[in-house]
Structure formats: structure tokens, C-alpha cells
Motif scaffolding. Structure first.
Motif, PDB file in Angstrom:
ATOM      1  N   THR A 113      -7.294   2.696  -0.529  1.00  7.53           N
ATOM      2  CA  THR A 113      -5.952   2.111  -0.530  1.00  7.53           C
ATOM      3  C   THR A 113      -5.181   2.496  -1.783  1.00  7.53           C
ATOM      4  O   THR A 113      -3.989   2.833  -1.719  1.00  7.53           O
ATOM      5  CB  THR A 113      -6.055   0.577  -0.430  1.00  7.53           C
ATOM      6  OG1 THR A 113      -6.773   0.225   0.754  1.00  7.53           O
ATOM      7  CG2 THR A 113      -4.679  -0.060  -0.398  1.00  7.53           C
ATOM      8  N   THR A 152      -1.091  11.797   2.528  1.00  9.86           N
ATOM      9  CA  THR A 152      -0.790  10.365   2.418  1.00  9.86           C
ATOM     10  C   THR A 152      -1.132   9.631   3.701  1.00  9.86           C
ATOM     11  O   THR A 152      -1.698   8.526   3.680  1.00  9.86           O
ATOM     12  CB  THR A 152       0.696  10.163   2.070  1.00  9.86           C
ATOM     13  OG1 THR A 152       0.995  10.843   0.849  1.00  9.86           O
ATOM     14  CG2 THR A 152       1.012   8.686   1.910  1.00  9.86           C
ATOM     15  N   LYS A 153      -0.810  10.225   4.834  1.00  3.74           N
ATOM     16  CA  LYS A 153      -1.152   9.601   6.113  1.00  3.74           C
ATOM     17  C   LYS A 153      -2.660   9.489   6.291  1.00  3.74           C
ATOM     18  O   LYS A 153      -3.182   8.467   6.740  1.00  3.74           O
ATOM     19  CB  LYS A 153      -0.550  10.404   7.268  1.00  3.74           C
ATOM     20  CG  LYS A 153       0.938  10.176   7.489  1.00  3.74           C
ATOM     21  CD  LYS A 153       1.384  10.864   8.766  1.00  3.74           C
ATOM     22  CE  LYS A 153       2.856  10.592   9.026  1.00  3.74           C
ATOM     23  NZ  LYS A 153       3.318  11.234  10.287  1.00  3.74           N
ATOM     24  N   SER A 161       1.491   8.254  -2.139  1.00  9.28           N
ATOM     25  CA  SER A 161       2.824   7.964  -1.626  1.00  9.28           C
ATOM     26  C   SER A 161       3.865   8.012  -2.739  1.00  9.28           C
ATOM     27  O   SER A 161       4.956   8.561  -2.562  1.00  9.28           O
ATOM     28  CB  SER A 161       2.835   6.581  -0.960  1.00  9.28           C
ATOM     29  OG  SER A 161       4.117   6.225  -0.539  1.00  9.28           O
ATOM     30  N   GLU A 179      -0.119   2.053  12.853  1.00  7.26           N
ATOM     31  CA  GLU A 179       1.141   1.720  12.197  1.00  7.26           C
ATOM     32  C   GLU A 179       1.637   0.348  12.604  1.00  7.26           C
ATOM     33  O   GLU A 179       2.465  -0.253  11.929  1.00  7.26           O
ATOM     34  CB  GLU A 179       2.199   2.776  12.538  1.00  7.26           C
ATOM     35  CG  GLU A 179       1.947   4.130  11.886  1.00  7.26           C
ATOM     36  CD  GLU A 179       3.013   5.144  12.237  1.00  7.26           C
ATOM     37  OE1 GLU A 179       3.711   4.934  13.245  1.00  7.26           O
ATOM     38  OE2 GLU A 179       3.158   6.130  11.513  1.00  7.26           O
ATOM     39  N   GLY A 182       0.836  -1.199   0.000  1.00 10.63           N
ATOM     40  CA  GLY A 182       0.000   0.000   0.000  1.00 10.63           C
ATOM     41  C   GLY A 182       0.867   1.243   0.000  1.00 10.63           C
ATOM     42  O   GLY A 182       1.723   1.434  -0.867  1.00 10.63           O
ATOM     43  N   SER A 183       0.667   2.107   0.986  1.00  9.89           N
ATOM     44  CA  SER A 183       1.464   3.331   1.098  1.00  9.89           C
ATOM     45  C   SER A 183       2.647   3.167   2.044  1.00  9.89           C
ATOM     46  O   SER A 183       3.399   4.112   2.271  1.00  9.89           O
ATOM     47  CB  SER A 183       0.576   4.479   1.599  1.00  9.89           C
ATOM     48  OG  SER A 183       0.076   4.176   2.886  1.00  9.89           O
ATOM     49  N   LYS A 184       2.818   1.981   2.605  1.00  8.41           N
ATOM     50  CA  LYS A 184       3.898   1.763   3.558  1.00  8.41           C
ATOM     51  C   LYS A 184       5.190   1.385   2.844  1.00  8.41           C
ATOM     52  O   LYS A 184       5.176   0.689   1.831  1.00  8.41           O
ATOM     53  CB  LYS A 184       3.524   0.677   4.563  1.00  8.41           C
ATOM     54  CG  LYS A 184       2.412   1.081   5.515  1.00  8.41           C
ATOM     55  CD  LYS A 184       2.194   0.046   6.586  1.00  8.41           C
ATOM     56  CE  LYS A 184       1.142   0.496   7.593  1.00  8.41           C
ATOM     57  NZ  LYS A 184       0.923  -0.496   8.662  1.00  8.41           N
ATOM     58  N   ALA A 200      -4.115   6.127  -1.571  1.00  7.10           N
ATOM     59  CA  ALA A 200      -3.010   6.300  -0.628  1.00  7.10           C
ATOM     60  C   ALA A 200      -1.691   5.849  -1.244  1.00  7.10           C
ATOM     61  O   ALA A 200      -0.653   6.501  -1.079  1.00  7.10           O
ATOM     62  CB  ALA A 200      -3.294   5.520   0.646  1.00  7.10           C
ATOM     63  N   SER A 201      -1.722   4.729  -1.947  1.00 15.50           N
ATOM     64  CA  SER A 201      -0.509   4.217  -2.585  1.00 15.50           C
ATOM     65  C   SER A 201      -0.008   5.173  -3.659  1.00 15.50           C
ATOM     66  O   SER A 201       1.183   5.456  -3.767  1.00 15.50           O
ATOM     67  CB  SER A 201      -0.797   2.841  -3.190  1.00 15.50           C
ATOM     68  OG  SER A 201       0.355   2.314  -3.810  1.00 15.50           O
ATOM     69  N   THR A 210      -3.997   6.811   4.054  1.00 11.27           N
ATOM     70  CA  THR A 210      -3.546   5.477   4.444  1.00 11.27           C
ATOM     71  C   THR A 210      -4.416   4.895   5.536  1.00 11.27           C
ATOM     72  O   THR A 210      -4.831   3.730   5.488  1.00 11.27           O
ATOM     73  CB  THR A 210      -2.084   5.524   4.917  1.00 11.27           C
ATOM     74  OG1 THR A 210      -1.262   5.987   3.836  1.00 11.27           O
ATOM     75  CG2 THR A 210      -1.610   4.144   5.362  1.00 11.27           C
ATOM     76  N   TYR A 211      -4.718   5.703   6.541  1.00 10.02           N
ATOM     77  CA  TYR A 211      -5.415   5.171   7.711  1.00 10.02           C
ATOM     78  C   TYR A 211      -6.882   5.589   7.791  1.00 10.02           C
ATOM     79  O   TYR A 211      -7.696   4.881   8.375  1.00 10.02           O
ATOM     80  CB  TYR A 211      -4.686   5.609   8.988  1.00 10.02           C
ATOM     81  CG  TYR A 211      -3.271   5.127   9.024  1.00 10.02           C
ATOM     82  CD1 TYR A 211      -2.206   5.995   8.802  1.00 10.02           C
ATOM     83  CD2 TYR A 211      -2.994   3.792   9.259  1.00 10.02           C
ATOM     84  CE1 TYR A 211      -0.895   5.543   8.826  1.00 10.02           C
ATOM     85  CE2 TYR A 211      -1.685   3.331   9.288  1.00 10.02           C
ATOM     86  CZ  TYR A 211      -0.641   4.206   9.071  1.00 10.02           C
ATOM     87  OH  TYR A 211       0.640   3.744   9.094  1.00 10.02           O
TER      88      TYR A 211
END
Length: 908
Positions: free
Chosen positions: A783, A813-814, A790, A829, A381-383, A786-787, A817-818
Motif C-alpha cells: 500500500t 501504480t495500478k 501515485s 475499483e 492510498g493510491s486512489k 502504491a501511494s 494498488t491492486y
């Protein structure tokens, strides 16, 4: 008449210090010390007592024993006493030199410790500890009498902390000896002690006589050089004064030392060509203990042992291995990963097909990372961070989706760190042949093969056919086995007849049995495929999966089965089902799908992409625990998380409107048979008469070949590969970012409204109802956004003129993401913590990452509703891993700031 005890006194301070209380009064401050004073000591005391205000006698230990001195090194009076004491005892010709040395050493050590310790008698615990150590060092009074010397003002005090072994030996000597026997044992021990502290100027007294132990007289030694003894003692006392007790427990240090030693041995073993495979396949024995603790694995299967001991692995060749689903392929990969991280000290990349599987694997391996000292980082994803943080000490296991894995490899190539990647493991290798995602995976592996000769590639799959082509592409060896821990029986149901799949039969089928269905006419119309009869043969005692072509069909099948089940099914684990419904309501902020509300009391639910992540995870956990015994699901579950069953039913040979491929069929039926729980597994494919021939071809056909998709997928294939290869030489990663110029602008605007509403309300349920979309689709949109945000953020970070977009996209982005309130983001996280769980933790007082990392799992279980002990331990382990990762990142920044520039003007 009892013999008097040994005389023990504290020596008084020099005259220029303030006077001390007499021994008998000082000793009165401690009950333990009172027992150890002899009458002779009390009578010998002539010093006046020092009285404090209120008439109480002061304790000399309440003052700093160093007084005005910065250190005893500069204390001339102490050194003078050393010299005087030495002179007194050396003048006596009849005195045994060992006894003199013992008195000298004890007194000097006592004087040193008196100056090192401050306020030693102020607490009862300290007094007790002091008494124990003094008891261990008392000498027998008869020994003093034999030496014909009075103790005078000298004492035998406890030694420094670094010499506890000495105390133990002396305690043993004093309690078991008298007169000559005691003197002999003490003499023998003092021999070894004097050898340790002796200087070249000291005479070597190693000769023993029979009978009484005697030594040559001092006159035979070089007395002109005895000043060196004073220097040596002075140096020894300086070292003892500076010595500090380590803060880390000795038990922990010992465990770490053992683990470090085993890793060192394992590393040498792996690097050698020896047949010895070390404690556990080249790994420390602790790994075996952790597998038993976390996975319940006692021994490996025979094929796993054979695979791990392949000569190709010892030679670090690339390897492809293939076994049926549930054969234990993943465990082999994990052992190889641990070998690379612990023994070869290299980073590892593990590529998995879906985000859910990545998160599950991060969750499962974080505990190993905490125990064995490596980091587990999620790239989905964005992580993910590009390029990844360069670690100083710990190595990293990157667990990534196909797309994120490609971006990670690009960043490592660009920063010239690709050689730090020691191993790449690819699960579901057959996905090389699946469209644009296969093209991305192929690009990733091609770049690794081209840029790094030291990176090993391991590929695994349950469904491979043209292995020769894959071997040639990856330059790899091949291992295969048909092992399956639980026997799988395949059946085909056509109308009222069930056939067993037989590869030897001409049409692939052999007659198995004829079902006798006692259906009413109404039930026959509602369930013409007799799903209810097939299901009730196994549930609720065993588990069952029903694969359906569409999401809507999943919900319909679940509702239909519940409609005709007996009420007895509701009584099975009733309380836990109610808890699950309550949990789903909490996840949905008071809302729950009416289908699930109706089916869960019967132990049945549906599972497809229309569910939110929180809902899907709750249902998966309930199914794994046996609370739910039947899931109606789509084909995505077959290649997703590990949810096996006693019986797998394929509702139709279709995925959406596409007829089943052999690979897909094998993936689905491979879920039948749960190792360690079920003794057998069954799969039943329900076929209509019109599809009979297609199914016969399906059963008899080989697995599909895996072909390259670089040319067919031109926009994400060979074109992207060429552009990225050029870009890696002078541009930053991810390597091919672009804006999507979709012609359907109105659709993009509509989706923008959906995202905007989500950021305002953060409630997937209300947004899905407002825009007439399924919850799963809304979350998938979130999702994807967010990706993409990022990726754009990383692009803008490399271009100074885009600084304004960098500032905007960082926070966006944060939020994407959540999609939760800001205070919940730090908790989410942590791997395995979704929105509902984050709310529970936050309301219980666990508001930061540090709170979770230092939490007690048992306390979490008590405070958090519906949280199992296993889940609590995983949350704590994941939080510790994330906290360690953040700490490492900050340390890297600190080191970078403090590093001296190499181009300082004027520097040599």
C-alpha cells in the motif's frame, strides 16, 4: 329494441392515391373494430375492395398513411376539405354552431392522426389500444339525429397523444348523457376547448340561455376572417405531429420533480434566518426516508437536534463538537454534509484518520449518493485525482485520509477552486496533536482558513481537553454533551478484586464485588488474570472485545481462551462458522492461519494489522453479524471501524511498551455498549499490582491537551508548510514530493525484492512466507509503495522531460494498488470489493464495472457465496457511483474538446 350504435368510418384517401378497401372489409381485420361498426355504415359503403395476393383483403393501416407527402402541412386536399366542411355546416341556419365545431374538430383531428400513425392495426395490442380510445370518443347517435345531419364520410377519430384529457372527458360525456342532457355537457366542454384554440377572428360564444343551450348564428361573427382558423388548426396539427412521448417514465419524472422542489425550498430555508428548519433539518423528506431505509434511524437524539439547530450553524460559523464514543456524532456530520451538497450545491471534504475508515465511509454513503444525485470519491492510498475533476452538474463528496486530504486541498488552492469547497469535516480532531500526521492535518486546516473565507470547518472528537486553543485556531464555536445512548460502567480488576471507577472517590475506585473463581491449578497457571471467567459471563449470547498490547499477545489470548472453553460453544451458529473458514481459505488461495482455523469454531478470532484487508473485513463482518462473539485485538481497532461490544476487557494498561494515555483509554472503553442491542456496557481494565498507582493517576487525570506538531516535526512540519505555501504559487501539487534518501540502502533493496515478487506472484501468503514477514506487513508495504508511486506519477505528469517515467509509473501504480491479475482491477475499483470478492464476481460473469452497476442485488445474493443482501446492494450502489463518476469525467473531456478557444485569430 336496442338503439343502433354510432356510425364510425375511416375516410378514404384522395383519388390520386390507390383505392381503399370498403369499411366493412377493413374493419374485419380487427375483432374489436367489428363490434363498433353500425349496419348503416356497411350499407353506405360503395367503394370496391382491394384484394391482396392469395385472395385476402388488405388492411389500409398497413401502408404509410402519409403516402407521398413529406408532411400534412403541404397537403392541399386536406385544407380544401377543411374549407368545404366549414362551408357546408355554416350554410345551415338551423345548425347549432357547437355541434358543427365538434364535427369539424373531430374530423380534423382524425385526419391528422391518420397521417401521423403508421401500421397502427398490424398488431393485436395496437388494435386493442385503438379500440379503447375510439370507445372513449364515440358520440351518441341521438345527438347526430338532433343535428339533422348525416355523418357521411366523416369520422370521429382519436385525438393526438397530447390531448388524452379530452378523450377522458368525452368518454364520460358519451356514457352518461342522451339528447339535450348529453348535448349540454358536450357543449359546455366544447366551450372550453374552443376557447383554447380560438383566434382573435373567432367569435366568443360564452352566453348561455336557459333551457336548450344555443349560440348566436354564424352570421353575427366576423366570417371574413375565418381563414385564420385554418391557419391555427394547421399550426396546432404541426405541433402535434412533432410532439414525442418522453422516454422517461412519468412516475420517475414526478419523483424527481418533487425532490427538486423540496431541495429548492430547503435551500431557501437554510439561506434565510427563519426558525423553520424545513422537512428534515433543511433537507428534503427523502433524506429521512433513506436514513430509515439504510441505517434504521427513525428519530434523532435530543442533543443531535440541538446541535443541528445551533445559531452558529445557520450563520455558517466553524464548529467543534465533542461527545463520548457511540454518542451519534457522525450522523450530525452526515446531515451537515448533505445540506452542503444538496442545498448549497458545494463540494465537501471529509477527513478520516485511517484508510479502513475511509473505505467504510465510502461504502456507506454511496447509496445516498446514488439516490440523491451526488458523487462519492475515495482519496486514500493510491486512489484520488489531483486536481479533482470539475463537475458540470453534480457535486462531489471527497472522503480522504489526512495525507490525501492535504494533497487535495493543495490542488484546489493551486487551481483556484478552493471556494468550490463549501464544507470540511474532520473526524477525530484530537489527532492534531499526534506527531507528523497531526502536523499534516494542521497544515491542511491552516491553508483552508487562510485561502478561503467561504469554506466552513466542522471538527468532532470524543476526547478533547484544551478546546479553547482549538477554538482560537479554527475560529470556531463549541458544543459538548455527555450523552451516551447506552450506560457505560468502568471497572478496574486488581488480582481477585474488581473496583468500580468513581470520579468522586479519592483514588477513583470504589469496591464493587469479589469474584469467586473455581479454577483448577492448571487453569490458574494458564489464566492468572481470570480472562476466561470474565469472557464466559457474556459470550456467546453477547459480544466481547479483549484489547491486547501486541499482535502476538492477541493470537495467544485467542488460543488460550478456546483451549478451556466447553464444547457447547462450537455448536453456536456452527454452519456459519464453517462458511467463514471456507471463505478465509478462498481468500488465502487454500491457506488459512492455523490459529484462526482453531479459534473460529468457538466463535473467537484475533484482529490486528497482520491480517490482510480481505481477512480483516471478513472477520469484522462475521463479528458484526454475531457469528464471532469474541475478538482479541490491538488498540488500532479502537480508533478504526465501528465494532462495539457488551463487554470490553483491557488485557493490560499498555500499547506495545508505552503506558496508556487517557485518550487511548477512553477510545478503547468507548466501544462498550451497542446502541439498540445492548442495555448496558462494561469495561474492565486488568491491572498488575506494580501498575496500580499509574492506573490511579490515569483514571483521575484529565484528557491530554492537543498541541501543535509543526515545530517538533520539523521535517514534516513548519518547513514543509513554508515550502508548500511558496510552491502553491507556481508549482503543481502534491506540493512537496521528494526522493527518500534512506542510508539503509540494503533494506530498501530487500523491500524492492519483496515488491518485485509480489507483482509476479500476487499472493501475499507465499510472499510473506518466502521473506519471513507477516501478511499484514507485506500488504502495508504494498500500500505504501502504491501511494508513493501515485505521488511520483503526478509529479512526472507536470514535467515534460519526465515523460518516460509517466509511461512506466501509470501501469506500475495500478499493479501496486491492486496486486491482482489485470482482469480483476476494474472490479476492485468498486468500494468494498477486495480480491476474494472480485474473483467470485469475475467467475460468476460480472467482469466489468457496467456489469456490477446494472446487476440485480437479489441475483448477486444467489450467485455469490457468503454475500448478504445488504452487501449486494452496497456493491451495486458503489458501482453505479463509480460508473457515474467515470461518465462525468469523459463528458468533461468532451466539453473541453468542443469548447471554442477564446484566442482564435481574427475573431471579433
Amino acid at each position: 329494441m336496442a338503439e343502433p350504435g354510432p356510425a364510425v368510418r375511416r375516410r378514404s384517401r384522395p383519388a390520386r392515391k390507390r383505392s381503399r378497401a370498403p369499411v366493412q372489409l377493413r374493419a374485419a381485420a380487427s375483432p374489436l373494430a367489428c363490434k363498433r361498426l353500425s349496419p348503416s355504415v356497411e350499407e353506405a359503403s360503395a367503394e370496391p375492395p382491394v384484394w391482396a395476393a392469395g385472395g385476402e383483403c388488405t388492411n389500409d393501416s398497413e401502408e404509410d398513411m402519409f403516402g407521398d407527402y413529406d408532411s400534412f402541412y403541404g397537403n392541399d386536399s386536406l385544407l380544401a376539405q377543411v374549407d368545404d366542411m366549414e362551408q357546408v355546416y355554416l350554410q345551415d341556419k338551423d345548425m347549432d354552431i357547437k355541434a358543427a365545431g365538434e364535427f369539424m374538430l373531430g374530423n380534423l383531428q382524425s385526419g391528422t392522426d391518420q397521417r401521423k400513425q403508421s401500421d397502427f392495426s398490424t398488431s393485436e395490442n395496437a388494435a386493442g389500444h385503438k379500440a379503447e380510445r375510439d370507445d372513449g370518443f364515440q358520440m351518441n347517435e341521438n345527438d347526430l339525429i338532433d343535428n339533422k345531419e348525416e355523418p357521411g364520410d366523416f369520422i370521429l377519430e382519436d385525438l393526438p397523444s397530447s390531448q388524452f384529457l379530452y378523450l377522458e372527458e368525452m368518454d364520460e360525456l358519451s356514457s352518461a348523457s342522451r339528447k339535450s342532457a348529453g348535448m349540454e355537457r358536450i357543449d359546455n366542454y366544447m366551450n372550453s376547448c374552443l376557447d383554447k384554440i380560438s383566434s382573435p377572428s373567432f367569435c366568443h360564444v360564452a352566453e348561455h340561455r336557459e333551457g336548450n343551450t344555443e349560440f348566436p348564428m354564424v352570421s353575427k361573427c366576423d366570417l371574413s376572417k375565418r381563414e385564420s382558423l385554418k391557419d391555427h388548426l394547421k399550426s396546432a396539427m404541426t405541433g402535434n405531429a412533432k410532439a414525442q412521448t418522453p422516454l422517461v417514465s412519468k412516475t420517475k419524472q414526478l419523483k424527481e420533480a418533487i425532490l427538486s422542489e423540496e431541495i429548492c425550498v430547503a435551500r431557501k430555508t437554510i439561506e434565510s434566518s427563519s426558525d423553520d428548519i424545513g422537512p428534515f433539518y433543511g433537507l428534503p423528506s427523502k433524506v429521512k426516508d433513506l436514513l430509515r431505509q439504510f441505517r434504521g434511524i427513525e428519530t434523532l437524539y435530543e442533543w443531535q437536534h440541538d446541535c443541528l439547530t445551533l445559531e452558529s450553524l445557520h450563520q455558517r460559523k466553524n464548529l467543534i463538537y465533542s461527545l463520548p464514543t457511540s454518542g451519534g456524532k457522525t450522523l450530525v456530520a452526515e446531515i451537515l454534509i448533505l445540506q452542503e451538497l444538496l442545498c448549497r450545491q458545494k463540494d465537501v471534504l471529509m477527513i478520516l484518520p485511517y484508510v479502513a475508515i475511509v473505505q467504510e465511509k465510502v461504502w456507506g454513503l454511496s447509496s445516498f449518493g446514488v439516490e440523491l444525485g451526488f458523487l462519492v470519491e475515495e482519496y486514500a492510498g493510491s486512489k484520488g485525482r489531483f486536481p479533482p475533476i470539475k463537475r458540470r452538474i453534480k457535486n462531489s463528496l471527497y472522503i480522504a485520509t489526512i495525507e490525501k486530504g492535504h494533497a487535495l486541498v493543495n490542488s484546489l488552492i493551486e487551481t483556484e477552486r478552493i471556494d468550490h469547497l463549501g464544507l470540511v469535516v474532520v473526524d477525530e480532531l484530537h489527532m492534531l496533536g499526534e506527531g507528523s500526521r497531526g502536523a499534516v492535518l494542521e497544515m491542511t486546516l491552516a491553508k483552508i482558513l487562510y485561502t478561503s473565507k467561504n469554506t466552513q470547518i466542522i471538527g468532532m472528537s470524543a476526547t478533547l481537553n484544551n478546546v479553547g486553543d482549538l477554538q482560537k485556531f479554527l475560529q470556531a464555536d463549541y458544543y459538548t454533551n455527555n450523552f451516551r445512548p447506552v450506560e457505560l460502567k468502568e471497572y478496574i480488576k486488581i488480582r481477585d478484586t474488581i473496583y468500580e471507577v468513581d470520579g468522586k472517590a479519592e483514588n477513583g475506585f470504589t469496591f464493587s464485588r469479589l469474584l469467586s473463581f473455581k479454577y483448577s491449578s492448571n487453569l490458574e497457571k494458564a489464566d492468572p488474570d481470570h480472562i476466561i471467567a470474565l469472557v464466559t459471563e457474556v459470550i456467546p449470547k453477547y459480544s466481547c472485545l479483549i484489547f491486547c498490547p501486541t499482535k502476538k499477545n492477541c493470537e495467544n489470548v485467542a488460543s488460550m481462551v478456546c483451549k478451556y472453553l466447553n464444547k457447547e460453544f462450537r455448536a453456536h451458529r456452527e454452519k456459519e462458522k464453517k462458511d467463514l473458514i471456507k471463505n478465509l481459505k478462498t481468500i488465502g488461495n487454500g491457506s488459512i492461519c492455523p490459529v484462526l482455523k482453531h479459534t473460529i469454531p468457538f466463535g473467537i478470532a484475533y484482529h490486528h494489522s497482520g491480517l490482510t484487508n480481505d481477512e480483516r473485513k471478513s472477520i469484522e463482518e462475521a463479528y458484526s453479524a454475531g457469528v464471532l462473539c469474541l475478538l482479541a485485538c490491538t488498540a488500532t481497532l479502537a480508533a478504526g471501524v465501528n465494532l462495539p461490544a457488551r463487554r470490553v476487557i483491557l488485557r493490560a494498561p499498555y500499547v506495545a511498551r508505552e503506558f496508556l494515555k487517557k485518550n487511548q483509554y477512553k477510545q478503547m472503553i468507548g466501544r462498550a455498549g451497542r446502541a439498540g442491542i445492548d442495555s448496558a456496557g462494561e469495561s474492565i481494565l486488568i491491572v498488575q499490582e506494580k501498575d496500580k498507582q499509574l492506573v490511579q493517576d490515569l483514571v483521575n487525570s484529565p484528557l491530554e491537551n492537543c498541541y501543535s506538531n509543526l515545530l517538533p516535526e520539523f521535517t514534516k512540519g513548519i518547513q514543509s508548510l513554508l515550502l508548500s505555501l511558496v510552491g502553491l504559487k507556481n508549482l503543481s501539487s502534491p506540493s512537496y514530493l521528494h526522493l527518500n534518501m534512506d542510508s539503509a540502502i540494503i533494506n530498501r533493496l530487500y523491500l524492492s525484492f519483496v515488491l518485485y515478487t509480489l507483482l509476479k506472484e500476487t499472493n501475499v501468503w507465499s510472499v510473506s512466507e518466502k521473506f519471513n514477514m507477516s501478511r499484514g506487513y507485506v500488504q502495508s508495504l504494498l500500500t505504501s509503495a502504491a501511494s508513493f508511486a501515485s505521488c511520483v506519477l503526478h509529479f512526472c505528469e507536470e514535467l515534460e522531460e519526465f515523460w518516460v517515467y509517466k509511461a512506466l509509473l501509470t501501469e506500475l501504480t495500478k499493479q501496486l494498488t491492486y496486486c491482482v491479475k489485470a482482469e480483476l482491477i476494474p472490479l476492485m475499483e468498486v468500494a468494498g470489493v477486495l480480491e476474494a470478492r472480485a474473483k467470485q464476481l469475475y467467475n460468476a460473469g460480472y467482469k466489468t464495472l457496467a456489469h456490477l452497476a446494472n446487476a440485480n442485488p437479489e441475483t448477486l445474493v444467489k450467485m455469490i457465496e457468503h454475500l448478504s443482501r445488504c452487501q449486494a446492494k452496497q456493491i451495486v450502489s458503489s458501482a453505479k457511483m463509480l460508473l457515474s463518476e467515470k461518465a462525468e469525467a469523459l463528458q468533461e473531456e468532451v466539453d473541453e474538446l468542443l469548447r471554442m478557444p477564446a484566442d482564435i485569430p481574427g475573431a471579433c
